[in-house]
Design an enzyme around this catalytic site. Structure first.
Site, mmCIF file in Angstrom:
data_model
loop_
_atom_site.group_PDB
_atom_site.id
_atom_site.type_symbol
_atom_site.label_atom_id
_atom_site.label_comp_id
_atom_site.label_asym_id
_atom_site.label_seq_id
_atom_site.Cartn_x
_atom_site.Cartn_y
_atom_site.Cartn_z
ATOM 1 N N GLY A 115 0.819 -1.215 0.000
ATOM 2 C CA GLY A 115 0.000 0.000 0.000
ATOM 3 C C GLY A 115 0.849 1.259 0.000
ATOM 4 O O GLY A 115 0.539 2.229 -0.710
ATOM 5 N N THR A 116 1.919 1.268 0.773
ATOM 6 C CA THR A 116 2.754 2.468 0.863
ATOM 7 C C THR A 116 3.350 2.792 -0.500
ATOM 8 O O THR A 116 3.318 3.940 -0.956
ATOM 9 C CB THR A 116 3.880 2.244 1.899
ATOM 10 O OG1 THR A 116 3.269 1.952 3.163
ATOM 11 C CG2 THR A 116 4.775 3.458 2.025
ATOM 12 N N GLN A 164 -7.758 -0.397 2.969
ATOM 13 C CA GLN A 164 -8.642 -0.946 3.999
ATOM 14 C C GLN A 164 -9.969 -1.452 3.461
ATOM 15 O O GLN A 164 -10.592 -2.317 4.070
ATOM 16 C CB GLN A 164 -8.916 0.116 5.082
ATOM 17 C CG GLN A 164 -7.738 0.380 5.997
ATOM 18 C CD GLN A 164 -7.352 -0.820 6.863
ATOM 19 O OE1 GLN A 164 -8.128 -1.757 7.051
ATOM 20 N NE2 GLN A 164 -6.139 -0.801 7.396
ATOM 21 N N CYS A 172 0.035 7.112 24.931
ATOM 22 C CA CYS A 172 0.147 7.862 26.188
ATOM 23 C C CYS A 172 1.536 7.635 26.773
ATOM 24 O O CYS A 172 1.924 6.485 26.993
ATOM 25 C CB CYS A 172 -0.910 7.395 27.184
ATOM 26 S SG CYS A 172 -2.554 7.505 26.496
HETATM 27 C C1 LIG Z 1 -5.250 3.013 4.636
HETATM 28 C C2 LIG Z 1 -3.878 2.411 4.519
HETATM 29 N N1 LIG Z 1 -3.079 2.782 3.516
HETATM 30 C C3 LIG Z 1 -1.850 2.266 3.353
HETATM 31 C C4 LIG Z 1 -1.348 1.351 4.231
HETATM 32 C C5 LIG Z 1 0.049 0.837 4.035
HETATM 33 O O1 LIG Z 1 0.077 -0.400 3.401
HETATM 34 P P1 LIG Z 1 1.408 -1.314 3.462
HETATM 35 O O2 LIG Z 1 1.568 -1.707 4.886
HETATM 36 O O3 LIG Z 1 1.118 -2.475 2.554
HETATM 37 O O4 LIG Z 1 2.531 -0.484 2.957
HETATM 38 C C6 LIG Z 1 -2.137 0.926 5.298
HETATM 39 C C7 LIG Z 1 -1.604 -0.057 6.293
HETATM 40 O O5 LIG Z 1 -1.751 0.115 7.479
HETATM 41 C C8 LIG Z 1 -3.433 1.467 5.450
HETATM 42 O O6 LIG Z 1 -4.238 1.109 6.461
#
Ligand SMILES: Cc1ncc(COP(=O)(O)O)c(C=O)c1O
Length: 381
Positions: free
Chosen positions: A71-72, A180, A325
């Site tokens: 995702g990143t 998500q 926290c």
């Molecule tokens: C909404 C969203 N975008 C992107 C990512 C990142 O994805 P990845 O961990 O495959 O890089 C996440 C992961 O937590 C996510 O929840």
């Protein structure tokens, strides 16, 4: 007793069918999909099969799918790839929302440091962005809007179609981060009318370190990595064939089983909520309750206690908190801050997220454990 995993928004296990499909590509049989001999071609074919499976899940054409490392990377490719094309033009403005994942915020920050303009649109207290606010943020020089499909913390769904329509009234591309939502609700690129869409394997029962970016045919994008031209040049580097095969099978499982999974997750999520609410009474509030939400996500605020301490005491339940926290100070996550949660409420926020195999027994046991720990902590406070 086996701990109850209620953190499926953080990551999912690899589905056994996914693992099974990947194994041949991790054994003695090896190949480089770019090789022109039969072994290489077999690996290239496996990638194309997976591309078809991912495309089918999204209602896209196979040629519109680019495999990435998650995702990143998909978000970085969408955002940086779009904006660097505009480096020498005047269209150097990008719009994001206040409830994005760091995988969107960080590339937008990076662009800002390079002299691009970034606007951040807020949300209401249930975590929903108003399409009218996005429309108001658009400028003639806006090249890209990037707003996530569903928020990872409270699960609120965003009006992507409406936002995309506003973008397309002018020369603005629309990207959505569907990391998500894919696998939990229908994610179809034509229904959403997006130009770019990210998915992450490990949120949908494929491994970590694999993902994809949907790039609508004709969309102009520069690569972020530069190399030998794999993935039509959008993502060079020898393909991670085993993981790509895994993502393909995970997508096929979703294509065939989404409706049932969605219904099941919602039933489990609502059962968990009902059990906690009946034990705790009116003290328990839910973030994003008024929003259209992911079917699996329950972001609850346990009153008078600190979520982190609650989860430390509930060692048989795995979940996440929404605020960190440290030595008496509370740092809210960007999303909890964006929905306007006050610090004392956010201290007690716990994100519970169920999966497609979560059982009623697990949910009932988790609710009992969480309630018992809450009662003890509250009594001691
Ligand atoms: C909404 C969203 N975008 C992107 C990512 C990142 O994805 P990845 O961990 O495959 O890089 C996440 C992961 O937590 C996510 O929840």
């Amino acid at each position: 007793m086996t701990p109850i995993y209620l953190d499926y928004n953080a990551t999912t296990p690899i589905d056994p069918a996914v693992r099974e499909a990947m194994l041949p590509y991790l054994g003695e049989w090896f190949g480089n999909p770019s090789s022109s001999h039969a072994q290489g071609r077999a690996w290239a074919d496996a990638i194309e099969d997976a591309r078809g499976q991912v495309a089918e899940m999204l209602g896209a054409a196979p040629s519109e799918i680019v495999f990435t490392a998650g995702g990143t990377e998909s978000n970085n490719l969408a955002i940086l790839g779009t904006m660097t094309r505009e480096a020498s033009s005047t269209a150097r403005h990008v719009v994001i929302s206040s409830i994005e994942h760091p995988a969107t915020i960080a590339p937008a920050d990076f662009l800002e440091r390079q002299g691009y303009a970034v606007s951040i649109v807020g949300c209401d207290k249930s975590g929903t962005v108003d399409a009218a606010d996005v429309r108001a943020a658009l400028r003639p020089e806006t090249a890209l809007v990037s707003i996530l499909h569903a928020n990872n913390e409270v699960g609120s769904m965003q009006p992507i179609r409406e936002i995309a329509d506003a973008c397309h009234e002018q020369r603005t591309l629309m990207h959505t981060d569907a990391a998500q939502s894919a696998g939990k609700v229908p994610v179809r690129v034509d229904d959403l009318a997006v130009d770019l869409l990210s998915i992450a394997g490990h949120k949908l029962y494929a491994p970590k370190g694999i993902g994809a970016l949907y790039v609508r045919s004709g969309t102009q994008l520069d690569p972020v990595l530069h190399g030998a031209g794999q993935e039509r040049g959008f993502r060079p580097g020898t393909e991670n064939t085993a993981y790509i095969v895994g993502l393909g099978v995970a997508a096929e499982l979703i294509t065939n089983g989404l409706a049932e999974a969605q219904q099941h997750m919602q039933a489990m999520r609502d059962r968990l909520h009902a059990a906690l609410a009946s034990a705790m009474g009116e003290g328990l509030s839910v973030n994003g309750m008024d929003a259209e939400r992911l079917p699996n996500t329950l972001s609850v605020n346990f009153p008078h206690i600190v979520g982190q301490e609650l989860l430390e005491r509930t060692s048989d339940v795995f979940a996440s908190t929404g605020a960190a926290c440290h030595s008496g100070t509370t740092k809210l996550s960007a999303t909890l801050a964006a929905i306007g949660l006050d610090e004392s409420t956010a201290r007690g926020t716990v994100r519970l997220s169920v999966g497609r195999h979560t059982t009623a027994k697990e949910v009932d046991r988790a609710a009992q454990s969480l309630f018992a720990a809450w009662r003890e902590l509250h009594a001691a406070s």
